[in-house]
Design a protein around this motif. Structure first.
Motif, mmCIF file in Angstrom:
data_model
loop_
_atom_site.group_PDB
_atom_site.id
_atom_site.type_symbol
_atom_site.label_atom_id
_atom_site.label_comp_id
_atom_site.label_asym_id
_atom_site.label_seq_id
_atom_site.Cartn_x
_atom_site.Cartn_y
_atom_site.Cartn_z
ATOM 1 N N GLU A 140 0.858 -0.877 0.178
ATOM 2 C CA GLU A 140 -0.369 0.110 0.234
ATOM 3 C C GLU A 140 0.862 1.271 -0.486
ATOM 4 O O GLU A 140 0.812 2.821 -0.955
ATOM 5 N N ARG A 141 1.949 1.225 0.855
ATOM 6 C CA ARG A 141 2.907 2.859 0.313
ATOM 7 C C ARG A 141 3.927 3.320 -0.023
ATOM 8 O O ARG A 141 4.540 3.662 -0.105
ATOM 9 N N THR A 142 4.710 2.013 -0.813
ATOM 10 C CA THR A 142 5.195 1.751 -1.567
ATOM 11 C C THR A 142 4.743 1.338 -3.155
ATOM 12 O O THR A 142 3.952 0.956 -3.196
ATOM 13 N N SER A 143 5.551 1.329 -4.348
ATOM 14 C CA SER A 143 5.090 0.842 -5.415
ATOM 15 C C SER A 143 6.040 0.454 -6.486
ATOM 16 O O SER A 143 7.351 0.493 -5.862
ATOM 17 N N GLY A 144 6.307 -0.642 -7.109
ATOM 18 C CA GLY A 144 6.946 -1.549 -8.108
ATOM 19 C C GLY A 144 6.959 -2.079 -6.744
ATOM 20 O O GLY A 144 6.509 -2.984 -6.402
ATOM 21 N N GLY A 145 8.562 -1.805 -7.028
ATOM 22 C CA GLY A 145 9.806 -3.349 -6.665
ATOM 23 C C GLY A 145 10.818 -2.578 -5.173
ATOM 24 O O GLY A 145 11.337 -2.901 -4.308
ATOM 25 N N GLY A 146 10.562 -1.408 -5.125
ATOM 26 C CA GLY A 146 11.218 -0.451 -4.813
ATOM 27 C C GLY A 146 11.383 -1.305 -3.423
ATOM 28 O O GLY A 146 12.363 -1.327 -2.798
ATOM 29 N N GLY A 147 10.683 -0.799 -2.051
ATOM 30 C CA GLY A 147 10.011 -1.003 -0.729
ATOM 31 C C GLY A 147 10.798 -2.284 -0.868
ATOM 32 O O GLY A 147 11.392 -3.065 0.352
ATOM 33 N N LEU A 148 10.261 -3.851 -1.364
ATOM 34 C CA LEU A 148 10.805 -4.663 -1.269
ATOM 35 C C LEU A 148 12.118 -5.136 -1.570
ATOM 36 O O LEU A 148 12.537 -5.888 -0.716
ATOM 37 N N ALA A 149 12.887 -4.443 -2.759
ATOM 38 C CA ALA A 149 14.242 -4.281 -2.621
ATOM 39 C C ALA A 149 15.360 -4.258 -1.548
ATOM 40 O O ALA A 149 16.218 -4.542 -0.888
ATOM 41 N N LEU A 150 14.668 -2.351 -1.314
ATOM 42 C CA LEU A 150 14.871 -2.011 0.493
ATOM 43 C C LEU A 150 14.984 -2.873 1.661
ATOM 44 O O LEU A 150 16.096 -3.107 1.843
ATOM 45 N N ALA A 151 14.247 -3.696 1.942
ATOM 46 C CA ALA A 151 14.114 -4.647 2.853
ATOM 47 C C ALA A 151 14.434 -5.359 2.165
ATOM 48 O O ALA A 151 15.011 -6.268 4.016
ATOM 49 N N MET A 152 14.479 -6.000 1.365
ATOM 50 C CA MET A 152 15.615 -7.667 1.002
ATOM 51 C C MET A 152 17.036 -7.065 1.335
ATOM 52 O O MET A 152 17.044 -7.844 2.260
ATOM 53 N N ALA A 153 17.318 -6.082 1.349
ATOM 54 C CA ALA A 153 18.611 -5.128 0.915
ATOM 55 C C ALA A 153 18.638 -5.086 3.119
ATOM 56 O O ALA A 153 20.209 -5.865 3.435
ATOM 57 N N PHE A 154 18.453 -4.798 3.545
ATOM 58 C CA PHE A 154 18.088 -4.786 5.107
ATOM 59 C C PHE A 154 18.519 -6.204 6.576
ATOM 60 O O PHE A 154 18.329 -6.518 6.300
ATOM 61 N N GLY A 155 17.712 -7.179 5.438
ATOM 62 C CA GLY A 155 17.315 -8.168 5.833
ATOM 63 C C GLY A 155 18.981 -9.210 5.345
ATOM 64 O O GLY A 155 19.430 -9.455 6.710
ATOM 65 N N GLY A 156 19.549 -8.908 4.443
ATOM 66 C CA GLY A 156 20.389 -9.495 4.386
ATOM 67 C C GLY A 156 21.343 -8.932 5.217
ATOM 68 O O GLY A 156 22.567 -9.367 5.784
ATOM 69 N N LEU A 157 21.467 -6.994 5.704
ATOM 70 C CA LEU A 157 22.620 -7.070 6.610
ATOM 71 C C LEU A 157 22.371 -7.176 7.674
ATOM 72 O O LEU A 157 23.523 -7.529 8.613
ATOM 73 N N LEU A 158 21.183 -7.581 8.136
ATOM 74 C CA LEU A 158 20.716 -7.841 9.384
ATOM 75 C C LEU A 158 21.211 -9.603 9.794
ATOM 76 O O LEU A 158 22.304 -10.096 10.384
ATOM 77 N N MET A 159 21.428 -10.258 8.704
ATOM 78 C CA MET A 159 22.002 -11.258 9.189
ATOM 79 C C MET A 159 23.748 -11.829 8.477
ATOM 80 O O MET A 159 23.610 -13.091 8.887
ATOM 81 N N ALA A 160 24.134 -10.842 7.889
ATOM 82 C CA ALA A 160 25.253 -11.840 7.249
ATOM 83 C C ALA A 160 26.096 -12.097 8.449
ATOM 84 O O ALA A 160 27.003 -12.717 8.509
ATOM 85 N N PRO A 161 26.015 -10.338 9.844
ATOM 86 C CA PRO A 161 26.994 -10.730 11.135
ATOM 87 C C PRO A 161 26.606 -13.285 11.408
ATOM 88 O O PRO A 161 28.255 -13.483 11.058
ATOM 89 N N VAL A 162 25.599 -12.961 11.005
ATOM 90 C CA VAL A 162 25.551 -14.285 12.107
ATOM 91 C C VAL A 162 25.881 -15.104 11.109
ATOM 92 O O VAL A 162 26.406 -16.285 12.071
ATOM 93 N N GLY A 163 25.718 -14.771 9.606
ATOM 94 C CA GLY A 163 25.754 -15.832 8.717
ATOM 95 C C GLY A 163 28.109 -16.228 8.783
ATOM 96 O O GLY A 163 28.057 -16.571 7.972
ATOM 97 N N ILE A 164 28.388 -15.267 8.651
ATOM 98 C CA ILE A 164 29.869 -15.266 8.589
ATOM 99 C C ILE A 164 30.350 -16.427 9.869
ATOM 100 O O ILE A 164 30.726 -16.631 9.633
#
Length: 302
Positions: free
Chosen positions: A187-211
């Protein structure tokens, strides 16, 4: 915003904006039910392949690779749609955090129990969203049927690893949050920009745990290739399809349209991983699917 201009090259027959526009038009013309079903098949095949990565990376390492590659692909693909309203930022960050936690819980679960069992338990999340959105007298019966299905699922020939069951329940809670936040994100975003930013943020959160979990194994070419494949099958394709579907159907309807998810997971576990479930466990899957179908019919009438 990404500063690199990929539109400059006149030699490209298919510039990125044109491809993106075609993708938007294509998804927009696909019925939302078809989008959800396609996402189900893709994500379960991806989960089965991800489990084969655990020996090299562990569950956390596999999640990190998945979110890392998915974030990169989506950021590039939706680079012109990355500007979002400041008021949408909390939803984007919350969506990314839920994605990371949901995937970590789920991968930790399938590292301990069969894929079909894990997904069926995890499915209680969207089913709860569907039942919470309806007020018909029969709704508690669907909840009881789903609960009976989970009990049957635990009737394994050997000892069930209850830590895997608990991780699956945690993933169920996250999945419910994913549905609700996904609807808000649409509802608050258009296209896939919001999804892309959310996925990137999730990746940043998981990076230290994965390493910490996998270390240098994350840099092996074969592992990177497998991680990219898992990212495409488990994140990029299904989440893009589901986000488009959520823009056109209510969150509770989306939740119950996922009724085939447990059966698809059980079949993927059988075909890809050779995981055999007994009759009681298949009956459990059937109970949860039946509860979802019943809730779906009731939702359509309400």
């Amino acid at each position: 915003m990404v500063a690199i201009d990929l539109e400059r090259s006149p030699k490209s027959a298919w510039p990125l904006p044109a491809v993106r526009a075609m993708a938007q038009r294509g998804l927009g013309g696909v019925p939302p039910t078809t989008l959800v079903l396609a996402g189900i098949v893709s994500v379960q095949i991806g989960a089965a392949l991800a489990k084969q990565l655990f020996a090299a990376t562990g569950a956390a390492g596999a999640v990190s690779l998945r979110l890392f590659f998915a974030g990169i692909v989506l950021l590039i693909f939706w680079r012109s749609a990355l500007r979002i309203d400041r008021r949408a930022l909390p939803v984007v960050l919350g969506y990314g955090a839920v994605l990371a936690l949901m995937n970590l819980s789920f991968y930790e679960s399938i590292d301990r129990i069969p894929l079909g069992m894990a997904v069926t338990i995890e499915f209680l999340g969207p089913l709860a969203v569907a039942l919470a959105g309806s007020r018909r007298w029969i709704d508690p019966l669907w909840a009881l049927l789903a609960g009976a299905g989970v009990v049957l699922l635990t009737q394994a020939a050997g000892q069930v690893m209850w830590s895997g069951v608990l991780f699956a329940l945690a993933a169920a809670v996250c999945w419910a949050g994913y549905i609700l936040l996904g609807a808000a994100l649409g509802e608050r975003t258009s296209g896939g920009g919001g999804l892309a930013l959310a996925m990137a943020f999730g990746g940043l959160l998981m990076a230290p745990v994965g390493i910490a979990d996998a270390g240098a194994a994350l840099l092996e070419p074969s592992v990177l290739a497998a991680g990219f494949g898992v990212a495409m099958l488990s994140s990029v394709l299904p989440y893009s399809a589901e986000l488009e579907a959520l823009r056109r159907i209510p969150a509770r309807v989306f939740g119950v349209l996922m009724s085939l998810e447990p059966a698809a997971a059980a079949l993927a576990g059988l075909v890809v991983l050779g995981q055999i479930m007994n009759l009681a466990q298949w009956a459990g899957v059937t109970c949860v699917v039946a509860a979802s179908i019943g809730a779906t019919r009731m939702s359509k009438r309400s």
